[in-house]
Design a protein around this motif. Sequence first.
Motif, mmCIF file in Angstrom:
data_model
loop_
_atom_site.group_PDB
_atom_site.id
_atom_site.type_symbol
_atom_site.label_atom_id
_atom_site.label_comp_id
_atom_site.label_asym_id
_atom_site.label_seq_id
_atom_site.Cartn_x
_atom_site.Cartn_y
_atom_site.Cartn_z
ATOM 1 N N ASP A 239 0.818 -1.211 0.000
ATOM 2 C CA ASP A 239 0.000 0.000 0.000
ATOM 3 C C ASP A 239 0.854 1.264 0.000
ATOM 4 O O ASP A 239 0.552 2.233 -0.720
ATOM 5 C CB ASP A 239 -0.936 0.011 1.212
ATOM 6 N N ASP A 240 1.926 1.284 0.789
ATOM 7 C CA ASP A 240 2.780 2.471 0.826
ATOM 8 C C ASP A 240 3.536 2.658 -0.492
ATOM 9 O O ASP A 240 3.740 3.787 -0.948
ATOM 10 C CB ASP A 240 3.753 2.391 2.002
ATOM 11 N N GLN A 243 1.006 4.023 -3.049
ATOM 12 C CA GLN A 243 0.730 5.432 -2.809
ATOM 13 C C GLN A 243 1.904 6.301 -3.240
ATOM 14 O O GLN A 243 1.722 7.402 -3.781
ATOM 15 C CB GLN A 243 0.422 5.656 -1.325
ATOM 16 N N THR A 244 3.132 5.806 -3.026
ATOM 17 C CA THR A 244 4.321 6.553 -3.443
ATOM 18 C C THR A 244 4.369 6.697 -4.951
ATOM 19 O O THR A 244 4.639 7.785 -5.480
ATOM 20 C CB THR A 244 5.590 5.841 -2.942
#
Length: 373
Positions: A239-240, A243-244
């Motif tokens: 998820d991170d 998003q990045t």
Amino acid sequence: MASKRKMTSSSTNMNFRPTGYDPQRQDTKGTRPTSNPTTVREVLLQVLMFLCKKIIFFDVNLKVALYLGSLFLVSLIGDFAPYPKTYFARSDNIFNVYFVKWGWAWTLVLSVPYLVLTSFILCCGNRGKLFKEHLPRIVIATFFWLTWTKAFNFIETMYGRCNAKGVDTKIACLKGGHFWHGFDISGHAFILIYSSLVLIEEAKPIIGWENIKEHLRNEDHNRNTREDSSSNPLRNLEDDEFQTVKEMYEKYTPLIRILFISMTALQLLWDVMLVCTMLYYHKMIEKVLSGIFAILTWFFTYRAWYPAHSLLPNSVGHGKFLYQKVKPQPAVPFRKQSLNYGNAGPSNRSNDVPKFMGMPIYQQKPVTVTTTE
């Protein structure tokens, strides 16, 4: 009468709308999000990007052949029948003074930020992978550029002579206003060809770059609705990481486009200045040798070393997700064929059907597979 009553009831049911019904609102559950309408500015930008891709991604194998053939033929003619002098024949022309003599610096000014931005996005913001797997390509290219230019200068200095008697060194000869006769392998031809090939290779992440926008939109929809899509290249990102990529893609894509357009213009300038070098500077053998060194260096690094993935750095466009579609390799006689899908994975069989304006000419018959238990 009964028939009339039945029709009235049916009509009443058809006109019935539940409380709170909004005719402008549609149920979008289970549907893919669509892209926003394209503006005139975006259309013009797409046309410009298309033209730039056609210029910089001209068949590189054919371009290499044209480089070598032109270096030999055009330079050979110039050795026996000098071409008419023009502004470009002057060594102090603006393009030679401010661009060619600083050729590698200009190449780095555009290619380094372009490489950093594209690779940083493809590596999901992982600085370690950027510095370990991608930036070394530019360091290696700079090393070879410096090595060959120093070698060319060494050969000219060690195996030359001054036209004035009693002067044994090149520096003393030139300071005295004399002329140094040496085997001067063309550093200009080398840097122009090598820079062009490096720019072509490092620009390749832009191929299919616009597809990332659609992948981001679809994957964002999948994660919000908890749907599973086995075809989205971003599905395996954390998820991170997702998003990045989403934030950096939206933020840096405009700058990436500007850098790509600038790299295309610079590569086109290098080709123009290479023609001027063929016409007015150095002897044929000096230019052909420099071209051979440039092409061999490019082939060794970008075609043999990096794609092997046995040693760092990685090839251009390599990252944590795959977004480019590579066409199957053409058939080669006496060679066992294997489809090379590159970053795209196996293709759908429907892609093999001939199309006209994006529509299949005929329907492909389904393939039945029988198994025995």
